[in-house]
Write a protein that holds these residues in place. Sequence first.
Motif, PDB file in Angstrom:
ATOM      1  N   PHE A 272      -6.768   1.566  -9.392  1.00 23.67           N
ATOM      2  CA  PHE A 272      -7.443   1.137  -8.167  1.00 23.67           C
ATOM      3  C   PHE A 272      -7.014   2.053  -7.037  1.00 23.67           C
ATOM      4  CE2 PHE A 272      -3.373  -0.883  -8.359  1.00 23.67           C
ATOM      5  CZ  PHE A 272      -2.896  -0.860  -7.059  1.00 23.67           C
ATOM      6  N   SER A 273      -7.658   1.892  -5.899  1.00 20.79           N
ATOM      7  CA  SER A 273      -7.309   2.667  -4.709  1.00 20.79           C
ATOM      8  C   SER A 273      -6.517   1.778  -3.759  1.00 20.79           C
ATOM      9  CB  SER A 273      -8.572   3.180  -4.010  1.00 20.79           C
ATOM     10  OG  SER A 273      -8.250   3.727  -2.743  1.00 20.79           O
TER      11      SER A 273
ATOM     12  N   THR B 255       0.831   4.024  -2.943  1.00 24.06           N
ATOM     13  CA  THR B 255       0.447   5.382  -2.548  1.00 24.06           C
ATOM     14  C   THR B 255       1.530   6.383  -2.929  1.00 24.06           C
ATOM     15  OG1 THR B 255      -0.878   4.518  -0.708  1.00 24.06           O
ATOM     16  CG2 THR B 255      -0.234   6.838  -0.610  1.00 24.06           C
TER      17      THR B 255
ATOM     18  N   ARG C 184       0.836  -1.208   0.000  1.00 23.76           N
ATOM     19  CA  ARG C 184       0.000   0.000   0.000  1.00 23.76           C
ATOM     20  C   ARG C 184       0.866   1.251   0.000  1.00 23.76           C
ATOM     21  NH1 ARG C 184      -3.145  -2.609   3.900  1.00 23.76           N
ATOM     22  NH2 ARG C 184      -2.182  -1.350   5.544  1.00 23.76           N
TER      23      ARG C 184
ATOM     24  N   GLU D 153       1.753   7.048  -6.787  1.00 26.27           N
ATOM     25  CA  GLU D 153       0.789   8.010  -7.321  1.00 26.27           C
ATOM     26  C   GLU D 153       1.032   9.406  -6.757  1.00 26.27           C
ATOM     27  OE1 GLU D 153      -3.689   7.210  -8.783  1.00 26.27           O
ATOM     28  OE2 GLU D 153      -3.361   6.986  -6.634  1.00 26.27           O
TER      29      GLU D 153
ATOM     30  N   ARG E 119      -0.730   6.982 -12.915  1.00 25.13           N
ATOM     31  CA  ARG E 119      -2.095   6.923 -12.407  1.00 25.13           C
ATOM     32  C   ARG E 119      -2.515   5.465 -12.293  1.00 25.13           C
ATOM     33  NH1 ARG E 119      -5.022  10.253  -9.624  1.00 25.13           N
ATOM     34  NH2 ARG E 119      -4.375  11.952 -11.023  1.00 25.13           N
TER      35      ARG E 119
ATOM     36  N   ARG F 195      -5.718   2.206  -0.765  1.00 25.50           N
ATOM     37  CA  ARG F 195      -6.284   2.213   0.582  1.00 25.50           C
ATOM     38  C   ARG F 195      -7.420   1.216   0.724  1.00 25.50           C
ATOM     39  NH1 ARG F 195      -9.155   7.462   3.501  1.00 25.50           N
ATOM     40  NH2 ARG F 195      -9.789   6.379   5.419  1.00 25.50           N
ATOM     41  N   TYR F 196      -8.258   1.097  -0.308  1.00 21.64           N
ATOM     42  CA  TYR F 196      -9.433   0.236  -0.217  1.00 21.64           C
ATOM     43  C   TYR F 196      -9.189  -1.147  -0.812  1.00 21.64           C
ATOM     44  CZ  TYR F 196     -11.947   4.475   1.080  1.00 21.64           C
ATOM     45  OH  TYR F 196     -12.360   5.611   1.724  1.00 21.64           O
ATOM     46  N   HIS F 197      -8.552  -1.206  -1.960  1.00 16.72           N
ATOM     47  CA  HIS F 197      -8.421  -2.487  -2.648  1.00 16.72           C
ATOM     48  C   HIS F 197      -7.250  -3.322  -2.148  1.00 16.72           C
ATOM     49  CE1 HIS F 197     -10.690   0.023  -5.659  1.00 16.72           C
ATOM     50  NE2 HIS F 197     -11.488  -1.030  -5.515  1.00 16.72           N
TER      51      HIS F 197
END
Length: 720
Positions: A355-356, A343, A339, A346, A352, A358-360
């Motif tokens: 997906f995220s 993070t 993660r 990006e 880019r 933090r969530y995925h």
Amino acid sequence: MNTSSSADYIPFDVSQYERQITLSNLELTILSNRSYRSDWCYLQSEIPRLMRPLIDLATHSGVSMRLAIISVAAILWNISKTGKPYWLWTESQWLTLLSSKAGSRPYLASVAYHLGGFRVPQRLDKFRHPATYASFIFGHEVFRHEHVRLSRALRSLGYAALHLEQFLSSVLGTLMLENGDPRLETFTEELLLKGQQHRSEGVARSIGKVSHGLAAMGILSKPIRMRGYISWREKSIEGIDPAWVMWCRRWRDTSTLRPHTRESNYSFLLRTGLWLKREQPDTAAPIDWSMSTCAAFIAAVDRMTVGEWALKSAKGTNFKGLGQPIAANSKRSFLHALRRFFTDFELWGWGRLKFSPRYHLATPRSVTFNSGINPRVIDDSTWLKLIWASLNLERNDLLSEIHYPLSMVQALAVIWTHAGLRSNEIMRLDKECAHLQTNDVVHEDGTITPAGSLCYLDIPASKTFKPFVKPVAITVKKYIDAWLKDRPINQAALFDERTGRKVSYLFQFRGKRIGSGVINGTIIPILCAKAGVPLEDSRGRITSHRGRASAVTALASVPQGMSLIELMQWSGHSSPNSTLHYIRVRPTKLAASFIKADQMANMVSILIDHDVIARHSDEPYTFYDLGDSYCSNPFWSSCPHRMACAGCDFNLPKASARAQALESKSSIGRYLEAVPLTPDERAIAEGDLEKLKGLIHKLDNVPTLDGRTPIEIGIKNQGN
């Protein structure tokens, strides 16, 4: 540190000599005669051009006349053999002469060094004693003077003379030869680091010890590491897509995390690359990841076993529990590293994502539930024995001839058992960290703690808290002061990586700070042996951090102990949530609370009419509150029918006028009475309807207080 000045070293000046490239006929004739080559007086008068440099160098190096005559004869014979003066010899010619048994090899090496341009005597096949070669090349007096200076500095740091005899001369000679100058003031950090490379660990450590002496003398700004580490060992990238490796290395080179954390995360990322190559070969860059890739990765991590996805560079590592599922904390760390990578990818504008992170790539709830901080306090009996042992350590309690002084071991042990510090905080304590309580402390209840009852400890900045001061027992200062009396005073301040400042550490010996494994590897085994307890208790191996948890828990468990906020500040936590992990309610305290609560659970409200008692009347004066009714039977607590009171003559419904009149009387007192429950009644109280029906049927033929059975009461009520 005050040391004597460097030796008055004057390098051997070869420019004063006439060094022609050819030999005269007279020189060749004289050198061809063996008897002439040993007659120094004749040679000095007839061929001074060849003899004068050799004689002056013999005086410069301090070689004995006997060795000088033999060695010069060997040089002159080789001149007659080669037809060239010795200052024109090639390296191979010097190696040939130095490999022979003619003359004194160290003196011949000094001639080759100063007059022949051969400045690497270390290349000799039989190069065994660098101190001897350095003495001949630079002069015995100079070498001895610098050796004494460095030895004095190291002894002031705590090194024993016998220990220095084992390595100092050899290492100092090696460094002098590589430096080309014997003066300590010319030694640099680059020289020492170069000296550590491509050498055994023992030699590298010895050079590190020399650096501590040079730092104490003010020659170096700081000592170098004991081992010749240049950087982190490069990890294997075999079996990983080069594109993924490129992004991982770019992240490592850009990240500002602490070195250990950065390298650990880098390892996680490379291991992720192994999984990608095997399971997702088309995913080579961060922008190729999709939500389905994240889901597949989380599932793979959740099923991961110890040793799986291991890098080739980890080959030979003894994996504990090989093949077993990895721990929940390891799973969480794996996902956290990825993660963080995505993070930053990006955030730094590298691309880019689809997906995220933090969530995925969120840690599954099942993993989060099973992970987290688990300090595991030490068993009370064991912990108390360890505290006693720390206060009573003696020299014969040491398990081996460790080089740390006894007073240092005692101070370490007492701080570990009394201060509740992390091992890293203990290592980084300043030598001026302990301060005596100088003023009385007035408490809220008016009591006073007189001055001198405790001491204050300056705690360095940690991973969660800025520097702060905490009160500890006065015993801590007593043992710190005892160690400071023995602590070598001439130790140079060391660089603290966390704060970026130079610090004179409390536990600094021989110019270096104690290692991170001293408490777990040395102090705890000594205390366990002294206390007569094993290295493990009911919760596993006793460690430094478990001692910290025990100290914090003890302060929270005693009567009128510290509050949560006070414990948070005393422990150096940034949040009370962190402190809660270290607080464990003792089983004995929990048992006492349970007994008290269990007694309250069996309490029944009772009304007593004091007016009836005062009148000595035969009327009932005790009324048990049964919820919807009262029971006027004074022996209700032992009545076998108390769970089925409806229809009993002693039962008084609360809705009746008599009950309401009873409640309104001023002479009524309300009390609680403990009523023990039978197993059947406890099951009924917990909601077991079958037990209730069974109990009612069991009491059908048991007479009540008026002599009738429940069946008879029921028949009568039906008749009415």
